[in-house]
Design a protein around this motif. Structure first.
Motif: not given
Length: 539
Positions: A124-132, A200-208
């Motif tokens: 799979f090749v991701l789209r260019d410029g994808l952001k969360f 890694n959940f963006g650096g927070v816990t799963e619950a958060e």
């Protein structure tokens, strides 16, 4: 996912559900004309268009209020399956591939994908410029983390393929290697459960993280009451340029379908999910309302708990199937928005065999003869579990009750609130129940695996139905390439289910969404969810 699995899938359609889909599908805009819009099944290679060239630019801004019968209780995509959660999760998290309104697999977060000739390597090749939604870049490592987390958790829509490795080849390229071929894999990757979340959940816990989830979807959670309403705001970093058109999306909890109808007619909501079939023509012909429809991956069913003292007897199940006039039930309750079911698989799914299956059709004399072969030839008393607030299901229950009475089976209808209903059948605390099975992705294995695997998450959709030959055929179908051989496998499997009836398929309902005529660009999906990134409200 039952009304879900989908029901399901696939949801409770969510169901999983891969039930597949080749045909009729609902058009996307609720225009002022009162004709239902229907989609036909042709594929597309990218997000489907929502407007024709001669249509005016969509209105922007505003709040879209969507009435739904159950609250959202969780955003943890790897632990959920019921439609109340699945159809909120898919607004926040998106997968590498998706399915369109016609049930065709299309590239989504991936701009392209390829499958090796031996069926073992998926690239799979991701789209260019994808952001969360928080503005951070989406990379292949995020996809690796997401899929590995799903593999670790398993959950109700676990990845069934035997995955060898999931690796990032570079920043935009993901490579998945399987240990053996698994034909449904690409389709199952379109499930909401395979959405991409930050490494890694963006650096927070799963619950958060799951209290305030971050994804690539068109909407972001703003406020959320797990026992009530949910408000989303638009994702300012959404990859589809200019979308979503609305500023806010509100999921409004309306547990009773008559209340939902009244609020739609009064303009208190812009649309309602799961429009009751008997109300469809009223809404279709209303002054300011319309019906959006689509062929579905849903099969309405009567389920038996095969651990129950009565329904573990195959002759009892066959007798009730023969006593039930499914054609009459379908015609009486669905108002032309459904087709009588012979097969477990909807006709919108490949290998459904609906026209070739020898089902147990209505015959009271044969039903009495079948019951005479059982351990209960003089009949018995039992209970039928039904979720309250759904008038169609209430009428189904009464028809089934009357059918049972004709052969000496006395059925007490037990109608309880939806959340408790789900708790009961999850705990196998029922003798028989009314529910729907639904695919989560466009693949026959989706619903078959969910409803026939006694070792799976749902233990054959909470029926505990076990048949070694069916299990063998299920696994053969998963490894067999699409074609005549796979069709033959599923034909044998489906005929066995029709003979042993651990559940009675009743009908295949269309997906019906009630909407105000001012609503434009709403896309109805065959699993019962809707796409709202292109929705707008005309002034």
């Amino acid at each position: 996912m039952s009304n879900f699995k989908k029901l399901f899938r696939k949801s409770m359609g969510l169901g999983t559900l891969a039930i597949l889909f080749l045909v009729l599908l609902a058009g996307c805009s609720g225009s002022g004309d009162k004709a239902d819009s229907t989609n036909t099944a042709q594929g597309s290679a990218s997000p489907e268009p929502t407007q024709s060239a001669d249509t005016a630019e969509p209105a922007t801004g505003g709040t879209f209020v969507y009435g739904r019968p159950a609250a959202v209780t969780s955003f943890d995509l790897h632990h959920e399956i019921t439609s109340n959660n699945a159809f909120a999760i898919d607004k926040v998290f998106e997968s590498l591939v998706a399915f369109d309104s016609k049930g065709e697999i299309v590239d989504w977060l991936a701009k392209s994908h390829s499958i090796s000739e031996d069926g073992l390597t998926y690239t799979f090749v991701l789209r260019d410029g994808l952001k969360f939604s928080n503005g951070t870049e989406v990379t292949a490592e995020d996809a690796v983390f997401s899929l590995n987390r799903h593999l670790k958790v398993g959950g109700p829509l676990e990845i069934s393929a035997k995955v060898d490795t999931v690796k990032a080849q570079d920043k935009q390229t993901l490579v998945i290697t399987l240990k053996e071929p698994y034909t449904p894999f690409i389709s199952e990757l379109s499930n909401f459960s395979n959405g991409i979340l930050p490494n890694n959940f963006g650096g927070v816990t799963e619950a958060e993280f799951f209290k305030k989830p971050v994804g690539t979807g068109p909407f972001v959670v703003e406020t959320w009451d797990p026992a009530g309403d949910l408000t989303f705001t638009k994702n300012p970093n959404y990859w589809q340029q200019g979308k979503p058109y609305i500023d806010k999306l509100v999921y409004k909890l309306i547990e009773d379908d008559s209340q939902a109808i009244n609020q739609l007619k009064a303009g208190e909501v812009n649309a309602i999910e799961s429009l009751a079939l008997q109300n469809a023509n009223e809404i279709k012909n209303g002054t300011d309302t319309a019906v959006l429809t689509n062929g579905s991956w849903v099969t309405e069913q009567l389920f038996f708990n095969t651990l129950d003292e009565h329904f573990k007897d195959v002759h009892v199940r066959r007798a009730l199937a023969l006593a039930l006039d499914r054609d009459g039930l379908t015609k009486a309750l669905t108002f032309g928005y459904a087709q009588t079911a012979n097969s477990l698989l909807p006709t919108t799914i490949p290998y459904n065999a609906n026209d070739t299956i020898k089902a147990l059709n209505f015959n009271v004399d044969e039903a009495k003869a079948e019951l005479a072969k059982s351990a209960f030839p003089d009949g018995f008393s039992t209970k039928l579990l039904v979720a309250s607030g759904n008038s169609t299901r209430a009428q189904e229950a009464q028809i089934i009750q009357a059918a049972g009475q004709t052969i000496g089976i006395k059925i007490e209808i037990e109608s309880i609130e939806l959340a408790t209903f789900r708790e009961r059948f999850f705990a196998y605390d029922f003798a028989a129940m009314l529910n729907s099975g639904q695919a989560d992705s466009p693949e026959a294995n989706s619903i078959l695996a969910f409803q026939t695997d006694p070792e799976g998450f749902s233990k054959s959709y909470w029926t505990h139905y076990t048949n070694d030959e069916v299990t063998k055929l299920l696994h053969e179908g998963q490894k067999t390439a699409d074609g005549d051989g796979r069709a033959e496998i599923y034909s044998k499997l489906l005929q066995t289910l029709a003979d042993e009836v651990p559940y009675i398929p009743l009908y295949y309902p269309d997906i019906l969404i009630g909407a105000r005529s001012s609503v434009q660009g709403l896309v109805v999906l065959p699993n019962g969810s809707v796409r709202l990134e292109a929705v707008s409200i005309s002034k």
